[in-house]
Design a protein around this motif. Structure first.
Motif, PDB file in Angstrom:
ATOM      1  N   ARG A  47      -2.976  21.497  37.361  1.00 42.53           N
ATOM      2  CA  ARG A  47      -3.517  21.049  38.632  1.00 42.53           C
ATOM      3  C   ARG A  47      -3.596  19.541  38.616  1.00 42.53           C
ATOM      4  N   ALA A  49      -2.580  16.415  41.743  1.00 44.35           N
ATOM      5  CA  ALA A  49      -1.422  16.175  42.608  1.00 44.35           C
ATOM      6  C   ALA A  49      -0.161  15.755  41.841  1.00 44.35           C
ATOM      7  N   PRO A  50      -0.194  14.676  41.042  1.00 43.63           N
ATOM      8  CA  PRO A  50       1.046  14.296  40.335  1.00 43.63           C
ATOM      9  C   PRO A  50       1.503  15.336  39.322  1.00 43.63           C
ATOM     10  N   ARG A  90       0.721  25.504  46.706  1.00 44.81           N
ATOM     11  CA  ARG A  90      -0.499  24.819  47.131  1.00 44.81           C
ATOM     12  C   ARG A  90      -0.113  23.834  48.234  1.00 44.81           C
ATOM     13  N   THR A 160      -8.885  13.069  37.466  1.00 46.04           N
ATOM     14  CA  THR A 160      -7.681  12.325  37.862  1.00 46.04           C
ATOM     15  C   THR A 160      -7.056  11.671  36.636  1.00 46.04           C
ATOM     16  N   THR A 165      -2.103  14.401  35.821  1.00 43.20           N
ATOM     17  CA  THR A 165      -0.831  13.675  35.998  1.00 43.20           C
ATOM     18  C   THR A 165       0.073  14.047  34.813  1.00 43.20           C
ATOM     19  N   GLN A 197     -13.949  20.388  37.671  1.00 46.69           N
ATOM     20  CA  GLN A 197     -12.956  19.539  37.013  1.00 46.69           C
ATOM     21  C   GLN A 197     -13.619  18.315  36.339  1.00 46.69           C
ATOM     22  N   GLY A 236      -9.224   9.909  43.157  1.00 51.12           N
ATOM     23  CA  GLY A 236      -7.789  10.113  43.302  1.00 51.12           C
ATOM     24  C   GLY A 236      -7.475  10.534  44.718  1.00 51.12           C
ATOM     25  N   CYS A 237      -6.321  11.154  44.903  1.00 52.54           N
ATOM     26  CA  CYS A 237      -5.950  11.626  46.239  1.00 52.54           C
ATOM     27  C   CYS A 237      -4.902  12.715  46.118  1.00 52.54           C
ATOM     28  N   LYS A 249     -10.288  16.002  46.582  1.00 53.47           N
ATOM     29  CA  LYS A 249     -11.142  17.131  46.251  1.00 53.47           C
ATOM     30  C   LYS A 249     -12.388  17.189  47.133  1.00 53.47           C
ATOM     31  N   PHE A 315     -10.380  20.868  49.569  1.00 50.65           N
ATOM     32  CA  PHE A 315     -10.232  19.428  49.815  1.00 50.65           C
ATOM     33  C   PHE A 315     -10.980  19.046  51.084  1.00 50.65           C
TER      34      PHE A 315
END
Ligand SMILES: CSC[C@H]1O[C@H](OP(=O)(O)O)[C@H](O)[C@@H]1O
Length: 359
Positions: A47, A49-50, A90, A160, A165, A197, A236-237, A249, A315
């Motif tokens: 999990r 994003a990157p 997702r 993050t 990542t 997380q 993060g985003c 999140k 989110f």
């Protein structure tokens, strides 16, 4: 680099660190089929994003590998289907679609490639995406340094870091870079309900990095801003719209409102791969809704009454007006973001192209 990696391509397989069982168990899963990768993204084995973008890119490599025996035309069709499967796993993090579309674009510009060549093209692009991510994250950290006082206390939300990542991290990469450059760093770590997380993953990463922290419940951030010294909030985003509205999140929006009320800078660490210029604002960002049991149970133990209902958006969207700066690998964006973001995205694309030409 970090002592652990969220994912790694090894012996024509994708090896994932199973983030569902951290920090008490370090377990790796070896995936050989694209369907397994889609499920691992959906169930949050991997999990961030990157990280899910890179995992999906390697999922496309597995799809090409597992179907090399098909005719070229049938393989190309299967890869289109594999792309749809991965993208559907997702919806919110744009990195997933961004990475898969990069793979599809590579295939399209090689119309005469045979099945073996297609696999090599896909794998090379997946490696490129992974390598770029690490360089991107390190640069985000460096770009943030001038914004930070020497002695800096952060509030951080979710995870993050290297786990979210390919390595190094984005917002946690900023915290790590400050620490590695001699800043006196302290972090209040939002536990980040419901998947925790922060308490599970960010705390584990900060321990390994030797960065001092305390875990707080998500609802404590306003009280801490009012009663203790907090120099910056850094998050993060998962998708940034052209005007700077940012999906991240659940709980990020609350944090931004509290920071705004206390005059505390609110920074978003954003690889340009997470910026979606096709969206004018955050209204159209799809918000993933996850199952009720993520809220009503913890580690399988029910905490809510039987038959109690729960609503679980994973989110939320923070309006750009609450964001002090968006820190990317190409530079720092300030409002008005619909003017500052496009040029940074273009700069990053030029940098990626330069690297590709060097291959
Ligand atoms: C490097 S940003 C990672 C981003 O992804 C997280 O969501 P999830 O754990 O559900 O994948 C969270 O929004 C983080 O900010």
């Amino acid at each position: 680099m970090t002592t652990y990696r969220s994912l790694e391509w090894r012996d024509n397989s994708l090896v994932l660190l199973d983030q569902r069982v951290l920090p008490h168990n370090v377990r790796y899963l070896t995936l050989t089929r694209v369907e397994e990768v889609a499920e691992a993204i959906r169930n949050m084995t991997v999990r961030g994003a990157p990280a899910i973008g890179s995992a999906a890119a390697y999922g496309m490599a597995l799809a090409a590998l597992q179907n090399r025996v098909l005719s070229t035309q049938k393989l190309r069709h299967f890869l289109e289907q594999a792309a749809d499967l991965l993208k559907a796993s997702r919806p919110t993090a744009v990195n997933l679609a961004w990475a898969v579309d990069r793979i599809l674009d590579r295939i399209k510009i090689n119309p005469t490639a045979d099945t073996e060549e297609i696999f090599q093209i896909v794998l090379r692009e997946a490696h490129r995406i992974a390598e770029e991510d690490v360089r991107t994250n390190r640069q985000i950290g460096l770009n943030a340094l001038p914004l930070l006082p020497h002695k800096v206390t952060f509030i951080h939300h979710c995870n993050t870091g290297a786990l979210a990542t390919v390595d190094y991290g984005t917002a946690l990469g900023i915290i790590r870079t400050a620490h590695e450059h001699g800043h006196e760093v302290f972090v209040y770590v939002d536990e980040t309900r419901p998947r925790l997380q922060g308490a599970r993953l960010t705390a584990w990463e900060l321990q390994q990095l030797g960065i001092p922290f305390q875990i707080i419940v998500d609802g404590a951030s306003g009280f801490i801003m009012r009663t203790r010294k907090v120099d910056a909030v850094v998050v993060g985003c998962d998708r940034v719209a052209r005007n700077g509205d940012t999906a991240n999140k659940i709980g990020t929006y609350n944090l931004a409102i509290a920071a705004h009320a206390h005059g505390i800078p609110f920074y978003v660490a954003a690889p340009t791969s997470t910026i979606d210029l096709s969206l004018p604002n955050g209204e159209a960002i799809p918000i993933e809704e996850r199952t009720e049991d993520e809220i009503t149970t913890i580690e399988g133990f029910r905490i809510a009454p039987e038959n109690a209902s729960a609503y679980n958006p994973a989110f939320d969207v923070t309006p750009a007006s609450y964001i002090t700066a968006i820190i990317t690998e190409a530079g720092v964006a300030y409002p008005p973001y619909d003017e500052s973001l496009p040029s940074l995205v273009e700069l990053a694309q030029q940098w990626r192209t330069t690297i590709t030409e060097q291959d």
